[in-house]
Motif scaffolding. Structure first.
Motif, PDB file in Angstrom:
ATOM      1  N   GLU A   1       0.813  -1.214   0.000  1.00 41.86           N
ATOM      2  CA  GLU A   1       0.000   0.000   0.000  1.00 41.86           C
ATOM      3  C   GLU A   1       0.851   1.271   0.000  1.00 41.86           C
ATOM      4  OE1 GLU A   1      -0.273  -1.644   4.329  1.00 41.86           O
ATOM      5  OE2 GLU A   1      -0.159  -2.441   2.279  1.00 41.86           O
ATOM      6  N   HIS A   2       2.075   1.190   0.545  1.00 46.95           N
ATOM      7  CA  HIS A   2       3.003   2.317   0.476  1.00 46.95           C
ATOM      8  C   HIS A   2       3.657   2.386  -0.909  1.00 46.95           C
ATOM      9  CE1 HIS A   2       3.443   1.155   4.927  1.00 46.95           C
ATOM     10  NE2 HIS A   2       2.658   2.214   4.880  1.00 46.95           N
ATOM     11  N   LEU A   3       4.213   1.257  -1.320  1.00 47.79           N
ATOM     12  CA  LEU A   3       5.017   1.219  -2.539  1.00 47.79           C
ATOM     13  C   LEU A   3       4.210   1.571  -3.779  1.00 47.79           C
ATOM     14  CD1 LEU A   3       6.891  -2.074  -1.615  1.00 47.79           C
ATOM     15  CD2 LEU A   3       7.896   0.211  -1.651  1.00 47.79           C
ATOM     16  N   ALA A   4       2.931   1.212  -3.790  1.00 46.86           N
ATOM     17  CA  ALA A   4       2.084   1.487  -4.950  1.00 46.86           C
ATOM     18  C   ALA A   4       1.886   2.980  -5.173  1.00 46.86           C
ATOM     19  CB  ALA A   4       0.733   0.800  -4.773  1.00 46.86           C
ATOM     20  N   GLN A   5       2.138   3.770  -4.127  1.00 45.33           N
ATOM     21  CA  GLN A   5       1.964   5.217  -4.235  1.00 45.33           C
ATOM     22  C   GLN A   5       3.285   5.953  -4.432  1.00 45.33           C
ATOM     23  OE1 GLN A   5      -1.005   6.845  -1.277  1.00 45.33           O
ATOM     24  NE2 GLN A   5      -0.804   4.794  -0.392  1.00 45.33           N
ATOM     25  N   LEU A   6       4.356   5.206  -4.697  1.00 46.06           N
ATOM     26  CA  LEU A   6       5.692   5.805  -4.824  1.00 46.06           C
ATOM     27  C   LEU A   6       6.317   5.420  -6.159  1.00 46.06           C
ATOM     28  CD1 LEU A   6       6.860   5.004  -1.173  1.00 46.06           C
ATOM     29  CD2 LEU A   6       6.144   7.235  -2.060  1.00 46.06           C
ATOM     30  N   PRO A   7       5.825   5.985  -7.245  1.00 47.35           N
ATOM     31  CA  PRO A   7       6.309   5.587  -8.581  1.00 47.35           C
ATOM     32  C   PRO A   7       7.762   5.946  -8.854  1.00 47.35           C
ATOM     33  CG  PRO A   7       4.884   7.523  -8.722  1.00 47.35           C
ATOM     34  CD  PRO A   7       4.773   7.009  -7.316  1.00 47.35           C
ATOM     35  N   ASP A   8       8.327   6.913  -8.118  1.00 48.78           N
ATOM     36  CA  ASP A   8       9.710   7.333  -8.362  1.00 48.78           C
ATOM     37  C   ASP A   8      10.731   6.478  -7.613  1.00 48.78           C
ATOM     38  OD1 ASP A   8       8.990   9.614  -9.971  1.00 48.78           O
ATOM     39  OD2 ASP A   8       8.348  10.593  -8.130  1.00 48.78           O
ATOM     40  N   LEU A   9      10.269   5.680  -6.676  1.00 52.66           N
ATOM     41  CA  LEU A   9      11.195   4.920  -5.822  1.00 52.66           C
ATOM     42  C   LEU A   9      11.898   3.827  -6.618  1.00 52.66           C
ATOM     43  CD1 LEU A   9      12.157   4.799  -2.862  1.00 52.66           C
ATOM     44  CD2 LEU A   9      10.441   2.997  -2.493  1.00 52.66           C
ATOM     45  N   GLN A  10      13.222   3.853  -6.576  1.00 54.33           N
ATOM     46  CA  GLN A  10      14.030   2.881  -7.312  1.00 54.33           C
ATOM     47  C   GLN A  10      14.757   1.901  -6.396  1.00 54.33           C
ATOM     48  OE1 GLN A  10      16.767   4.953  -9.904  1.00 54.33           O
ATOM     49  NE2 GLN A  10      15.210   6.425 -10.577  1.00 54.33           N
ATOM     50  N   MET A  11      15.026   2.331  -5.169  1.00 58.05           N
ATOM     51  CA  MET A  11      15.833   1.497  -4.283  1.00 58.05           C
ATOM     52  C   MET A  11      15.450   1.702  -2.830  1.00 58.05           C
ATOM     53  SD  MET A  11      19.807   1.676  -3.225  1.00 58.05           S
ATOM     54  CE  MET A  11      20.569   0.314  -2.326  1.00 58.05           C
ATOM     55  N   ILE A  12      15.533   0.611  -2.050  1.00 55.38           N
ATOM     56  CA  ILE A  12      15.368   0.662  -0.597  1.00 55.38           C
ATOM     57  C   ILE A  12      16.627   0.062   0.011  1.00 55.38           C
ATOM     58  CG2 ILE A  12      14.036  -0.103   1.399  1.00 55.38           C
ATOM     59  CD1 ILE A  12      11.641  -0.443  -0.546  1.00 55.38           C
ATOM     60  N   SER A  13      17.366   0.866   0.766  1.00 54.77           N
ATOM     61  CA  SER A  13      18.561   0.386   1.458  1.00 54.77           C
ATOM     62  C   SER A  13      18.199   0.148   2.918  1.00 54.77           C
ATOM     63  CB  SER A  13      19.693   1.407   1.350  1.00 54.77           C
ATOM     64  OG  SER A  13      20.842   0.954   2.061  1.00 54.77           O
ATOM     65  N   LEU A  14      18.239  -1.106   3.335  1.00 52.86           N
ATOM     66  CA  LEU A  14      17.872  -1.478   4.692  1.00 52.86           C
ATOM     67  C   LEU A  14      19.121  -1.532   5.569  1.00 52.86           C
ATOM     68  CD1 LEU A  14      15.386  -4.373   3.872  1.00 52.86           C
ATOM     69  CD2 LEU A  14      14.815  -2.011   4.449  1.00 52.86           C
ATOM     70  N   ALA A  15      19.150  -0.725   6.607  1.00 48.79           N
ATOM     71  CA  ALA A  15      20.253  -0.762   7.563  1.00 48.79           C
ATOM     72  C   ALA A  15      19.909  -1.771   8.652  1.00 48.79           C
ATOM     73  CB  ALA A  15      20.495   0.625   8.154  1.00 48.79           C
ATOM     74  N   LEU A  16      19.788  -3.009   8.256  1.00 53.27           N
ATOM     75  CA  LEU A  16      19.491  -4.117   9.162  1.00 53.27           C
ATOM     76  C   LEU A  16      19.783  -5.420   8.436  1.00 53.27           C
ATOM     77  CD1 LEU A  16      15.646  -4.719   9.470  1.00 53.27           C
ATOM     78  CD2 LEU A  16      16.614  -3.163   7.804  1.00 53.27           C
ATOM     79  N   THR A  17      19.654  -6.517   9.140  1.00 48.11           N
ATOM     80  CA  THR A  17      20.042  -7.813   8.576  1.00 48.11           C
ATOM     81  C   THR A  17      18.983  -8.402   7.664  1.00 48.11           C
ATOM     82  OG1 THR A  17      21.456  -8.323  10.467  1.00 48.11           O
ATOM     83  CG2 THR A  17      20.686 -10.179   9.166  1.00 48.11           C
ATOM     84  N   GLY A  18      17.725  -8.410   8.114  1.00 46.34           N
ATOM     85  CA  GLY A  18      16.665  -9.074   7.372  1.00 46.34           C
ATOM     86  C   GLY A  18      15.977  -8.171   6.373  1.00 46.34           C
ATOM     87  N   THR A  19      15.042  -8.763   5.636  1.00 47.06           N
ATOM     88  CA  THR A  19      14.259  -8.011   4.650  1.00 47.06           C
ATOM     89  C   THR A  19      12.760  -8.189   4.878  1.00 47.06           C
ATOM     90  OG1 THR A  19      14.322  -9.883   3.101  1.00 47.06           O
ATOM     91  CG2 THR A  19      16.054  -8.218   2.889  1.00 47.06           C
ATOM     92  N   ASP A  20      12.385  -8.737   6.038  1.00 45.88           N
ATOM     93  CA  ASP A  20      10.981  -9.061   6.272  1.00 45.88           C
ATOM     94  C   ASP A  20      10.085  -7.839   6.423  1.00 45.88           C
ATOM     95  OD1 ASP A  20      12.692  -9.140   8.727  1.00 45.88           O
ATOM     96  OD2 ASP A  20      10.753  -9.052   9.721  1.00 45.88           O
ATOM     97  N   ILE A  21      10.656  -6.643   6.614  1.00 46.15           N
ATOM     98  CA  ILE A  21       9.829  -5.448   6.742  1.00 46.15           C
ATOM     99  C   ILE A  21       9.447  -4.871   5.378  1.00 46.15           C
ATOM    100  CG2 ILE A  21      10.820  -4.856   8.984  1.00 46.15           C
ATOM    101  CD1 ILE A  21      12.373  -2.595   7.574  1.00 46.15           C
ATOM    102  N   VAL A  22       9.890  -5.518   4.312  1.00 44.60           N
ATOM    103  CA  VAL A  22       9.620  -5.035   2.949  1.00 44.60           C
ATOM    104  C   VAL A  22       8.796  -6.077   2.203  1.00 44.60           C
ATOM    105  CG1 VAL A  22      10.654  -4.354   0.753  1.00 44.60           C
ATOM    106  CG2 VAL A  22      11.751  -3.706   2.896  1.00 44.60           C
ATOM    107  N   ASP A  23       7.818  -5.610   1.432  1.00 43.41           N
ATOM    108  CA  ASP A  23       7.064  -6.491   0.541  1.00 43.41           C
ATOM    109  C   ASP A  23       7.956  -6.814  -0.652  1.00 43.41           C
ATOM    110  OD1 ASP A  23       5.333  -7.657  -1.318  1.00 43.41           O
ATOM    111  OD2 ASP A  23       3.615  -6.543  -0.553  1.00 43.41           O
ATOM    112  N   MET A  24       8.736  -7.879  -0.508  1.00 42.44           N
ATOM    113  CA  MET A  24       9.755  -8.210  -1.500  1.00 42.44           C
ATOM    114  C   MET A  24       9.163  -8.617  -2.847  1.00 42.44           C
ATOM    115  SD  MET A  24      12.668  -7.594  -0.140  1.00 42.44           S
ATOM    116  CE  MET A  24      13.827  -8.466  -1.200  1.00 42.44           C
ATOM    117  N   GLU A  25       8.021  -9.294  -2.824  1.00 37.96           N
ATOM    118  CA  GLU A  25       7.403  -9.714  -4.081  1.00 37.96           C
ATOM    119  C   GLU A  25       6.989  -8.505  -4.911  1.00 37.96           C
ATOM    120  OE1 GLU A  25       7.119 -12.725  -5.473  1.00 37.96           O
ATOM    121  OE2 GLU A  25       8.390 -13.430  -3.830  1.00 37.96           O
ATOM    122  N   TYR A  26       6.426  -7.513  -4.236  1.00 40.25           N
ATOM    123  CA  TYR A  26       5.999  -6.314  -4.955  1.00 40.25           C
ATOM    124  C   TYR A  26       7.212  -5.567  -5.508  1.00 40.25           C
ATOM    125  CZ  TYR A  26       3.484  -2.047  -6.134  1.00 40.25           C
ATOM    126  OH  TYR A  26       2.951  -0.991  -6.810  1.00 40.25           O
TER     127      TYR A  26
END
Length: 323
Positions: free
Chosen positions: A59-84
């Motif tokens: 629901e966040h990412l669908a409204q951010l057409p300019d976003l190209q990259m997410i840099s996570l300053a942590l170990t896991g990726t579970d806070i991101v909708d990776m499939e989307y």
């Protein structure tokens, strides 16, 4: 191309940490913390997002057409909708392994404290200095035990668990692992039942999953030695906190140390606070990961991930133009 970079929660990085340079044309905006309902507003027009803990859902990412990259300053990726992100072509990077040494060392610091009672005796000396306790020739107020020759049982065979094992062996402890996935064989791997029965120190270093939720509850605690100690630097929820409170108050376990809880940040009315003040209980506020060394590596690697992404995109555009 000028990149707009937004750091959504710089409170996750200590004040002494140095932010590396980003040698490309960009603008930079940083916020102390970002609530879920502020994500879209703050990232509108951003090409790169940097975060320590803020979640990115569809629901966040669908409204951010300019976003190209997410840099996570942590170990896991579970806070991101990776499939989307994969479907949209949004690059997601993380920093695996940054906390290996710091969490392992924090775990051992807790273990040493519960066995050697350094802080307890230091507080006793403060009472002597204030005149609240008479000085004596010999003090036996808190039992001191050696760790050499004890059994260290570890739940978790990732980089942190392995580092804990190395440190334990270095001081003469005998190490066993509980292998949850059944992938390993050898003399150091055993069943959970055996691990509970033989461990003088039971160390939790695994992640929280549906399989590990309440992995150590009342039944498991009842199988432990009465003088064994339990340490959890994995995740809250792996140890059933209600069951732990009960055995601690009843004196049916030697001690416990927690850096993680189900409900964080911990509040004064949390039931676990019943144990604060007991000489055989330690609670730290999820800080095992946060040594200055670990945080500096974390932010440096996170920014390096951004640099690599930006320059790889630039190289790709140049190659395309040349063709």
């Amino acid at each position: 191309m000028k990149h707009r970079i937004v750091f959504l929660d710089d409170e996750g990085i200590g004040p002494d940490i140095v932010l590396p340079e980003m040698p490309f044309d960009h603008s930079w905006v940083s916020y102390r913390y970002t609530q879920p309902d502020q994500v879209v507003e703050r990232l509108r027009g951003a090409t790169v997002a940097l975060t320590c803990s803020v979640a990115f859902r569809e629901e966040h990412l669908a409204q951010l057409p300019d976003l190209q990259m997410i840099s996570l300053a942590l170990t896991g990726t579970d806070i991101v909708d990776m499939e989307y992100c994969k479907a949209r072509g949004i690059k997601v990077t993380n920093v695996p392994g940054y906390a290996t040494n710091t969490v392992a060392e924090h775990s051992l610091a807790m273990m040493f404290e519960l066995f050697r009672k350094v802080s307890s005796y230091n507080r006793l000396m403060q009472q002597v200095q204030r005149g609240e306790t008479e000085p004596r020739n010999i003090y036996f107020d808190f039992p001191i035990r050696d760790l050499c020759g004890r059994v260290l049982g570890i739940v978790g065979h990732g980089s942190i668990g392995k580092r804990v094992a190395e440190l334990g062996r270095a001081i003469g402890m005998k190490v066993f692992f509980y292998d949850r996935d059944g992938r390993y064989v050898g003399p150091e791997f055993t069943s959970m039942e055996k691990l509970l029965q033989v461990s003088d120190v039971l160390m939790i270093t695994c992640p929280l999953t549906e399989e590990t939720r309440d992995l150590v509850g009342a039944a498991e605690l009842a199988q432990m030695k009465r003088d064994a100690i339990l340490i959890n630097t994995g995740r809250g929820g792996i140890v059933n906190e209600g069951a732990l409170i009960e055995v601690m108050l009843a004196g049916r376990i030697g001690g416990a140390a927690l850096d993680v809880l189900v409900d964080e940040p911990v509040q004064p009315d949390n039931p676990i606070m019943q144990l604060i003040g007991m000489h055989n209980f330690i609670l730290t506020p999820h800080v095992a990961w946060s040594s200055k060394d670990a945080m500096q590596y974390l932010i440096s690697r996170s920014v390096e991930n951004i640099n690599e992404f930006v320059f790889s995109r630039a190289d790709a555009r140049l190659s395309s133009t040349a063709d």
